[in-house]
Design an enzyme around this catalytic site. Structure first.
Site, short mmCIF file in Angstrom:
data_model
loop_
_atom_site.label_atom_id
_atom_site.label_comp_id
_atom_site.label_asym_id
_atom_site.label_seq_id
_atom_site.Cartn_x
_atom_site.Cartn_y
_atom_site.Cartn_z
N PHE A 31 65.12 42.12 6.29
CA PHE A 31 65.59 41.98 7.67
C PHE A 31 65.11 43.16 8.49
O PHE A 31 64.99 44.28 7.98
CB PHE A 31 67.12 41.93 7.71
CG PHE A 31 67.70 40.68 7.11
CD1 PHE A 31 67.83 39.54 7.87
CD2 PHE A 31 68.10 40.66 5.79
CE1 PHE A 31 68.36 38.38 7.32
CE2 PHE A 31 68.63 39.51 5.23
CZ PHE A 31 68.76 38.37 5.99
N GLY A 70 60.23 47.83 11.76
CA GLY A 70 61.39 48.38 11.08
C GLY A 70 61.42 47.99 9.62
O GLY A 70 60.40 47.95 8.93
N CYS A 71 62.62 47.68 9.13
CA CYS A 71 62.81 47.38 7.70
C CYS A 71 62.04 46.15 7.26
O CYS A 71 61.75 46.00 6.07
CB CYS A 71 64.30 47.21 7.40
SG CYS A 71 65.27 48.71 7.67
N ALA A 72 61.72 45.24 8.16
CA ALA A 72 60.98 44.03 7.80
C ALA A 72 59.49 44.31 7.59
O ALA A 72 58.76 43.44 7.11
CB ALA A 72 61.15 42.96 8.88
#
Length: 348
Positions: free
Chosen positions: A334, A140-142
């Site tokens: 995150f 994901g965003c990480a």
């Protein structure tokens, strides 16, 4: 991790652009019988700090019904195109030819590709037939931070090798106008598409030196962020607890990361954060007691591109490099897990 050189960084966006006021008007129309829910939450379009976003299809595509097959077919075509553009530019900026790349780390979570994206893009980019491939899914965003850290580890584990990192996300494909979940409306106001790529190697540094990476996985937080797999397509999981969770845990997490990286947080000249949303940026500033304006570039990237998931933090880094990278920069993002990823950069 032994130190590693960042030789180049490149970004790419798809050709279609949607202005935020236009997205709000068309979304209200498209949510149909859920207008009351939309009107209750429509302020997120106005307060998101976003002016425009790049998306992989014309706006009319999003107003039609699409199942898994249609959505993933668009992902495969658009993600491959973005991969080739970002990867080719990064290799060229590094002063290399494609056949000088020994391995590639590819991060993407917004579609399913088997064979994976780097295999599909290989003939167009010009990779050797013995290139090492490390596709990563679910970050994901990480993924922008974790993927770059993985490429750096691979490069330092085999001195003299050159590694390419590419992350591509087509978040807009997951926009779901059939959903009554408030998170679906938030996603419609936030999501954009994009890609980023970087070349890393051991030895002397060029743009910057990667000196270490760290990660924190929080227990019992699986439902804070992620995707649910449903029949029409992916459904976003956004918990309202994300900003307060960051406010509560980030300071301690960053301190722990800095200890592992062998520095004091006071010696970090700037953060380079994934701008997941205005409230997330506000939460980071509050948690770390930052001065107003310290995350100005994060707000600029959010304004110009929206939340593109993993590539977004690399767009922030690109602007930092263009303006002169501070001596020591801590990248953070995150992602699902719930996790916080960190990576330390030192200026050339």
């Amino acid at each position: 991790m032994q130190s590693c050189s960042l030789l180049s960084l490149a970004t790419a966006v798809p050709p279609h652009v949607v202005e935020q006021h236009e997205a709000k008007a068309r979304a209200r129309e498209a949510f149909g019988g859920k207008k009351a829910l939309f009107d209750r939450l429509s302020g997120v379009f106005d307060n998101a700090g976003i002016a425009k976003r790049h998306i992989v299809a014309p706006q009319d595509w999003y107003l039609a019904e699409h199942g898994w097959h249609d959505r993933n077919s668009l992902y495969l075509k658009a993600a491959e195109d973005l991969f080739v553009e970002a990867a080719s530019t990064a290799i060229e900026k590094a002063g290399m030819a494609p056949d000088q790349i020994d391995g590639v780390v590819a991060v993407s979570t917004t579609g399913i590709a088997t064979p994976s994206l780097e295999a599909r893009a290989a003939p167009r980019v010009g990779f050797r037939d013995d290139i090492r491939r490390v596709p990563l899914f679910g970050l994901g965003c990480a993924g922008g931070v974790n993927g770059l850290a993985t490429a750096a580890r691979m490069a330092t584990s085999e001195p003299g090798t050159n590694w390419l990192f590419v992350t591509v996300e087509t978040c807009s494909i997951s926009i779901r106008l059939d959903s009554a979940d408030p998170a679906a409306i938030v996603a419609t106001a936030l999501f954009g598409d994009g890609a980023a790529a970087a070349v890393v190697t051991s030895g002397e540094h060029s743009l910057a030196r990667i000196t270490g990476a760290s990660e924190k996985l929080f227990p019992d937080t699986l439902r804070i962020m992620g995707w649910d797999v449903e029949d029409p397509g992916l459904a976003v999981v956004f918990d309202r607890a994300i900003p307060p969770f960051i406010e509560q845990h980030l300071a301690k997490t960053v301190d722990e990361m800095c200890v592992k990286l062998g520095v004091d947080f006071e010696d970090v000249d700037r953060l380079c954060c994934h701008p997941g949303g205005v409230k997330v940026i506000d939460a980071i500033e509050t948690a770390l007691k930052l001065n107003q304006g310290e995350l100005n570039i994060e707000r600029e990237v959010l304004r110009d591109f929206g939340n593109m998931s993993a590539p977004t933090v690399l767009f922030v880094l690109e602007r930092l490099l263009a303006r002169g990278l501070p001596d020591r920069v801590l990248m953070t993002a995150f992602g699902p897990g719930f996790t916080c990823a960190g990576l330390m950069l030192e200026a050339a």
